[in-house]
Design an enzyme around this catalytic site. Structure first.
Site, PDB file in Angstrom:
ATOM      1  N   ILE A 124       0.826  -1.206   0.000  1.00 30.29           N
ATOM      2  CA  ILE A 124       0.000   0.000   0.000  1.00 30.29           C
ATOM      3  C   ILE A 124       0.853   1.246   0.000  1.00 30.29           C
ATOM      4  O   ILE A 124       0.626   2.190  -0.745  1.00 30.29           O
ATOM      5  CB  ILE A 124      -0.937   0.022   1.227  1.00 30.29           C
ATOM      6  CG1 ILE A 124      -1.794  -1.240   1.286  1.00 30.29           C
ATOM      7  CG2 ILE A 124      -1.827   1.247   1.173  1.00 30.29           C
ATOM      8  CD1 ILE A 124      -2.627  -1.344   2.543  1.00 30.29           C
ATOM      9  N   GLY A 130       8.948   1.651   8.030  1.00 28.47           N
ATOM     10  CA  GLY A 130       8.737   0.372   7.368  1.00 28.47           C
ATOM     11  C   GLY A 130       7.660   0.473   6.310  1.00 28.47           C
ATOM     12  O   GLY A 130       7.053   1.522   6.114  1.00 28.47           O
ATOM     13  N   LYS A 147       1.740  -3.025   9.092  1.00 22.07           N
ATOM     14  CA  LYS A 147       3.026  -2.333   9.081  1.00 22.07           C
ATOM     15  C   LYS A 147       4.106  -3.357   9.401  1.00 22.07           C
ATOM     16  O   LYS A 147       4.047  -4.031  10.431  1.00 22.07           O
ATOM     17  CB  LYS A 147       3.058  -1.220  10.132  1.00 22.07           C
ATOM     18  CG  LYS A 147       2.346   0.062   9.748  1.00 22.07           C
ATOM     19  CD  LYS A 147       2.601   1.142  10.799  1.00 22.07           C
ATOM     20  CE  LYS A 147       2.009   2.471  10.418  1.00 22.07           C
ATOM     21  NZ  LYS A 147       2.319   3.534  11.412  1.00 22.07           N
ATOM     22  N   ASP A 249       1.224  15.035  14.956  1.00 24.33           N
ATOM     23  CA  ASP A 249       1.385  15.100  13.495  1.00 24.33           C
ATOM     24  C   ASP A 249       0.027  15.035  12.793  1.00 24.33           C
ATOM     25  O   ASP A 249      -0.169  14.231  11.873  1.00 24.33           O
ATOM     26  CB  ASP A 249       2.293  13.968  13.010  1.00 24.33           C
ATOM     27  CG  ASP A 249       2.877  14.242  11.622  1.00 24.33           C
ATOM     28  OD1 ASP A 249       2.887  15.421  11.199  1.00 24.33           O
ATOM     29  OD2 ASP A 249       3.323  13.284  10.972  1.00 24.33           O
TER      30      ASP A 249
END
Length: 408
Positions: A124, A130, A147, A249
């Site tokens: 994706i 990673g 992930k 974030d």
């Protein structure tokens, strides 16, 4: 399409990592990044992928670390706080995240790679440290975004003095294990076999689009859709702040939208947790163009107020399809964030104008709070105030509290 709050292959470092933070009364020195071939596009992303990712570049702003080069106490305490909460059952989940310590790598009958019961379908995107891959469970048939990390790589990747990427990933896992909210990407399982170098986070797959999709010049996604998305963002972020978690974030890339139009906050790789309401930080971990002015000034700042600024930037982007403070370089962007006034179209909805001015107030003390935002006239619209979410940790205490009240 997207899940888990990851970004595509281009990545960029947090503001403080490259020393661009501007001191009050003193201009910060510029750090040469010519070998990264920077463009404006990079100012919108989270971190630069180092040519030699195993070595820390040593350019440290004194706003990020103490004079002795050590991490601030709150950074060390985040893991301690999370471990304490985990060990004492202070988790906001009815059912804990599944933890698997055996990894079986195999193939299905069609030759597709598998990890345990998950069948690989396609890559994706790329996360902070990673890759992110779409898998389908052979047990329930559902899709999951996984992930994937190499522990040896994380341990060699120095993100700060005396701190490796492994600490960031483990903190992200600990935070996500503690949380459960309809507007936050859900962590399903952690696969960590001590006998292998592989480490996996199994996340719910958000099979939709991201908040940013559909916006862009000459306009954004429209007030109605932006309002709906903002209500979900505020609900999820208020939940995080109520649990003393600062996301750090907030930006469109980390806000995913399901096919039914529900926004979910993802990517907790730079998040921090606090014991109480004292959310003071001295390291700016976010994305340059979404960084609050007080972070650019090199001051200690409050994480929740910085999150709120980022929400304002995100709303501005959703409405106008552009960034209010974007320069040609990192330093130029920082200067614009601090110095340039907020410019809004003259024909903008007066209620929306008031909201944006409140969210994007340069002074964090005067900046609008999330509680005020949740009850703002533009946000409530015809839908009323944002519903209060009764989280599991509060819900589970209700019978005891009610019982105590009855006994009294």
């Amino acid at each position: 399409m997207l899940s888990g709050g990851y970004t595509f292959a281009r990545t960029m470092g947090c503001c403080s990592c490259f020393g661009f933070l501007r001191k009050s009364k003193q201009r910060a020195r510029r750090i040469s990044l010519s070998h990264h071939n920077l463009s404006q596009e990079y100012l919108l992303d989270e971190e630069i992928e180092e040519e030699d990712a195993s070595s820390y570049n040593g350019e440290v702003s004194d706003t990020a670390y103490g004079d002795d080069g050590r991490l601030p106490n709150h950074v060390k305490r985040s893991e301690e706080i999370l471990r304490f909460r985990e060990q004492n059952g202070m988790i906001c989940r009815q059912f804990p995240v599944k933890e698997t310590h055996i990894l079986i790598r195999s193939e299905d009958d069609n030759g597709n790679k598998m990890i345990n019961e998950y069948v690989r379908e396609s890559k994706i995107g790329v996360g902070s440290y990673g890759k992110v891959v779409l898998y389908r469970s052979s047990l329930d048939g559902k899709h999951y975004a996984i992930k994937a990390f190499h522990k040896s790589h994380l341990l060699k990747l120095n993100v700060a003095p005396s701190e490796t990427a492994m600490s960031d990933v483990l903190r992200e896992v600990l935070i996500m294990k503690m949380l459960r909210h309809p507007n936050i990407v859900n962590l399903i399982e952690v696969i960590d076999d001590p006998n292998t170098d592989h480490f996996y986070m199994v996340l719910e797959y958000v099979d939709g689009k991201w908040v940013w999709e559909g916006s862009g010049s000459p306009g954004g996604i429209g007030e109605s859709t932006a309002r709906k998305y903002l209500r979900d963002i505020i609900s999820g972020l208020m939940y995080l702040h109520a649990h003393n978690v600062v996301h750090g974030d907030i930006k469109p890339d980390n806000l995913l939208v399901t096919r039914t139009g529900i926004v979910k906050i993802g990517d907790f790789s730079v998040s921090q947790v606090f014991e109480d309401d004292n959310d003071e930080l001295c390291r700016s971990p976010g994305t340059p163009v979404f960084t609050a002015p007080e972070c650019c000034l090199g001051q200690n700042y409050h994480g929740k107020a910085a999150d709120t600024w980022a929400v304002g930037l995100t709303l501005y982007c959703m409405i106008l399809g552009q960034y209010p403070f974007l320069g040609e370089t990192i330093q130029d962007t920082c200067d614009k964030i601090v110095d340039n006034p907020l410019v809004l179209p003259s024909e903008i909805n007066p209620q929306l104008k008031d909201l944006l001015e409140g969210l994007l107030c340069k002074d964090p003390v005067q900046r609008m709070t999330l509680d005020t935002v949740a009850n703002h006239s533009w946000v409530t619209g015809n839908d009323g105030p944002i519903p209060q979410y009764l989280c599991w940790c509060k819900r589970s205490r209700l019978p005891t509290e009610q019982g105590n009240a009855t006994q009294k």
